[in-house]
Design a protein around this motif. Structure first.
Motif, short mmCIF file in Angstrom:
data_model
loop_
_atom_site.label_atom_id
_atom_site.label_comp_id
_atom_site.label_asym_id
_atom_site.label_seq_id
_atom_site.Cartn_x
_atom_site.Cartn_y
_atom_site.Cartn_z
N SER A 223 12.53 -21.25 -20.90
CA SER A 223 11.10 -20.54 -20.53
C SER A 223 10.63 -20.15 -22.21
O SER A 223 9.40 -19.76 -22.12
N LEU A 224 11.41 -20.14 -22.96
CA LEU A 224 11.06 -19.27 -24.26
C LEU A 224 10.13 -20.18 -24.97
O LEU A 224 9.02 -19.53 -25.37
N PRO A 225 10.05 -21.59 -25.04
CA PRO A 225 8.75 -22.22 -25.78
C PRO A 225 7.24 -22.10 -24.75
O PRO A 225 6.44 -21.77 -25.48
N ASP B 148 14.65 -30.71 -16.00
CA ASP B 148 13.93 -30.07 -14.76
C ASP B 148 14.55 -28.71 -14.24
O ASP B 148 15.42 -28.63 -13.64
N PRO B 149 14.36 -27.64 -15.06
CA PRO B 149 15.03 -26.42 -14.88
C PRO B 149 15.04 -25.78 -13.47
O PRO B 149 15.62 -25.09 -13.14
N ALA B 150 13.90 -26.36 -12.89
CA ALA B 150 13.60 -25.90 -11.29
C ALA B 150 14.59 -26.39 -10.51
O ALA B 150 14.47 -26.03 -9.31
N MET C 267 1.87 -18.86 -22.28
CA MET C 267 1.77 -19.33 -20.80
C MET C 267 2.13 -18.08 -19.95
O MET C 267 3.14 -17.24 -20.12
N PRO C 268 1.29 -17.74 -18.74
CA PRO C 268 1.57 -16.34 -18.04
C PRO C 268 2.93 -16.27 -17.62
O PRO C 268 3.53 -17.66 -17.09
N ARG D 237 7.84 -19.86 -12.26
CA ARG D 237 7.98 -21.17 -11.34
C ARG D 237 8.13 -22.55 -11.86
O ARG D 237 9.00 -23.34 -11.53
N ARG D 238 7.79 -22.55 -13.10
CA ARG D 238 8.31 -23.79 -14.09
C ARG D 238 9.81 -23.91 -14.26
O ARG D 238 10.48 -24.84 -14.09
N VAL D 239 10.34 -22.94 -14.20
CA VAL D 239 11.91 -22.88 -14.79
C VAL D 239 12.76 -22.69 -13.30
O VAL D 239 13.91 -22.37 -13.56
#
Length: 238
Positions: A196-198, A151-153, A204-205, A211-213
């Protein structure tokens, strides 16, 4: 082994998502490309994420491992001779892609094979990208690395992580610098950008990826990405 730079062999394999070829090396240069899906190649602390528009030149004798970030049709071209002395990202356009598929036909006669190999070699054009390095950490810091990879976030600070691993924030801060050469904050940024790279490669926008990372705003993510790679998330794979 060929000494004139001709391709030796083209091998194709389908890799399910999450499958890895463990750390290994080849006596020949390898050109790794996914016709479909997405490859991840690790060389030391550097990670290369390769959608079909990108491939990686891996020099002979380079220890690496290769995985599938999604179900992938991987093609490996093995070369003699010398092109570049370090791993090099290469752009893959329609002509290069078709040539690789053409050379994968093991029944192809020698004369047309040699002509196609010569053209293929001319089409290997490097792409100036900066890789993202995430140094590995010791077993003491491993729970933090595993949690942030999952969970990078996760935005816990060092004091909170210290309670998880049984160490003070000051001790953890010293450990990250000693083991990775980076502060915890810088190391976590690398983890987030790598994650974030994949997502970016899959289209993905940027706002969703941010937000995901773990970034509160897209602009903060773009600024961090540009600072590390020298380009923006939107242009990294173009």
């Amino acid at each position: 082994m060929s000494r004139d730079g001709h391709a030796l062999l083209v091998l194709s394999v389908t890799m399910p998502k999450g499958e890895w070829f463990d750390w290994h090396l080849h006596p020949e240069n390898q050109f790794a490309w996914a016709a479909d899906g997405m490859l991840t190649v690790q060389v030391g602390d550097a990670t290369y994420v390769l959608p079909p528009s990108r491939a990686l030149w891996i020099p002979a004798g380079t220890v690496h491992r290769t995985g599938a970030a999604s179900t992938s049709s991987m093609h490996s071209v093995y070369f003699g001779g010398r092109q570049w002395g370090e791993p090099t990202v290469v752009a893959v356009g329609p002509l290069l892609a078709e040539l690789i598929r053409y050379l994968a036909d093991l029944t192809l006669p020698t004369a047309p094979r040699r002509r196609a190999e010569a053209v293929l070699r001319d089409l290997l054009v490097p792409v100036p990208v900066s890789t993202i390095h995430v140094p590995t950490v010791s077993s003491r810091l491993a729970p933090i690395a595993e949690a942030l990879t999952d969970d990078p976030a996760d935005d816990r600070d060092l004091a909170a992580w210290g309670r998880l691993v049984g160490a003070s924030a000051r001790t953890l801060a010293r450990s990250f610098v000693a083991e990775t050469g980076m502060t915890f904050g810088t190391w976590r940024t690398q983890v987030r950008l790598l994650a974030s790279l994949p997502l970016l490669a899959a289209g993905m926008p940027v706002a969703t990826v941010a937000r995901r990372v773990g970034y509160a705003t897209p602009s903060a993510f773009v600024a961090a990405f540009r600072r590390v790679t020298g380009t923006t998330p939107g242009t990294y794979f173009t």
